[in-house]
Design an enzyme around this catalytic site. Structure first.
Site, PDB file in Angstrom:
ATOM      1  N   HIS A 112       0.859  -1.185   0.000  1.00 45.80           N
ATOM      2  CA  HIS A 112       0.000   0.000   0.000  1.00 45.80           C
ATOM      3  C   HIS A 112       0.900   1.243   0.000  1.00 45.80           C
ATOM      4  O   HIS A 112       1.944   1.250   0.667  1.00 45.80           O
ATOM      5  CB  HIS A 112      -0.870   0.038   1.251  1.00 45.80           C
ATOM      6  CG  HIS A 112      -1.839  -1.094   1.370  1.00 45.80           C
ATOM      7  ND1 HIS A 112      -2.888  -1.055   2.263  1.00 45.80           N
ATOM      8  CD2 HIS A 112      -1.933  -2.283   0.726  1.00 45.80           C
ATOM      9  CE1 HIS A 112      -3.588  -2.170   2.173  1.00 45.80           C
ATOM     10  NE2 HIS A 112      -3.024  -2.938   1.252  1.00 45.80           N
ATOM     11  N   GLU A 164       0.570   4.088   1.486  1.00 47.40           N
ATOM     12  CA  GLU A 164       0.708   4.686   2.817  1.00 47.40           C
ATOM     13  C   GLU A 164       1.728   3.939   3.663  1.00 47.40           C
ATOM     14  O   GLU A 164       2.530   4.555   4.366  1.00 47.40           O
ATOM     15  CB  GLU A 164      -0.654   4.700   3.549  1.00 47.40           C
ATOM     16  CG  GLU A 164      -1.757   5.424   2.815  1.00 47.40           C
ATOM     17  CD  GLU A 164      -2.548   4.526   1.872  1.00 47.40           C
ATOM     18  OE1 GLU A 164      -3.607   4.981   1.401  1.00 47.40           O
ATOM     19  OE2 GLU A 164      -2.131   3.379   1.579  1.00 47.40           O
ATOM     20  N   CYS A 168      -5.942   2.289   5.780  1.00 47.29           N
ATOM     21  CA  CYS A 168      -6.467   1.109   6.463  1.00 47.29           C
ATOM     22  C   CYS A 168      -5.776   0.972   7.820  1.00 47.29           C
ATOM     23  O   CYS A 168      -4.833   1.693   8.125  1.00 47.29           O
ATOM     24  CB  CYS A 168      -6.240  -0.140   5.600  1.00 47.29           C
ATOM     25  SG  CYS A 168      -4.515  -0.658   5.484  1.00 47.29           S
ATOM     26  N   CYS A 197      -1.949   0.417   7.595  1.00 46.14           N
ATOM     27  CA  CYS A 197      -1.220   1.633   7.230  1.00 46.14           C
ATOM     28  C   CYS A 197      -1.296   2.684   8.335  1.00 46.14           C
ATOM     29  O   CYS A 197      -0.300   3.367   8.619  1.00 46.14           O
ATOM     30  CB  CYS A 197      -1.761   2.189   5.923  1.00 46.14           C
ATOM     31  SG  CYS A 197      -1.449   1.088   4.518  1.00 46.14           S
TER      32      CYS A 197
END
Length: 156
Positions: A58, A60, A88, A91
């Site tokens: 991801h 992030e 999420c 993250c």
């Protein structure tokens, strides 16, 4: 003339949304993020979960890891992560551990959950609070534009 904080936030969120579009163009899911320290973009990232065959890729998380390695404590305390979608829980935890000052997102996790299965709908702010973090979470910013990228990808 310096931009107002709201205009600066919108400008950087728009760039995060563009990075999400670029992720889709590269065969990945629509997520993009960038880090800003003292008004300067220091790093950008796109989702690469499919192209890297890595469920943790991801943007992030990649940026939080980079910030923890490459930025000093003062820079992280003045760092804002702009992201196309609310981070999420994985993250958000990395953001807390990295000690980033602020997160600004476009699409709420709850809004994404209405379009896509598999979203763990725990607000970023809740993860920060429960992790005793100091990160400020702001959003949504320009959620309609961010949602259009997800709607195009995930379908209506």
């Amino acid at each position: 003339m310096t931009e107002s904080p709201a205009v600066e936030d919108a400008t950087h969120v728009d760039r995060a949304i563009e990075l999400a579009r670029e992720a889709v163009d590269d065969g990945n899911t629509p997520f993009g993020s960038l880090l800003v320290v003292d008004g300067d973009v220091v790093r950008e990232s796109r989702n690469t979960t499919r192209s890297d065959d890595d469920i943790t890729a991801h943007p992030e998380l990649k940026l939080a890891r980079w910030a923890a390695r490459e930025l000093d404590a003062d820079e992280r305390e003045n760092c804002t992560m702009y992201t196309s979608t609310e981070p999420c829980s994985m993250c958000a935890s990395a953001i807390v551990y990295a000690g980033l000052d602020r997160v600004v997102f476009s699409v709420r996790g709850r809004s994404l959950a209405t379009l896509s299965d598999g979203v763990i709908d725990i607000p970023c702010e809740e993860v920060v609070r429960r992790g005793d973090g100091d990160t400020t979470v702001d959003g949504p910013v320009n959620e309609a534009a961010g949602l259009r990228v997800h709607e195009t990808f995930f379908g209506d």
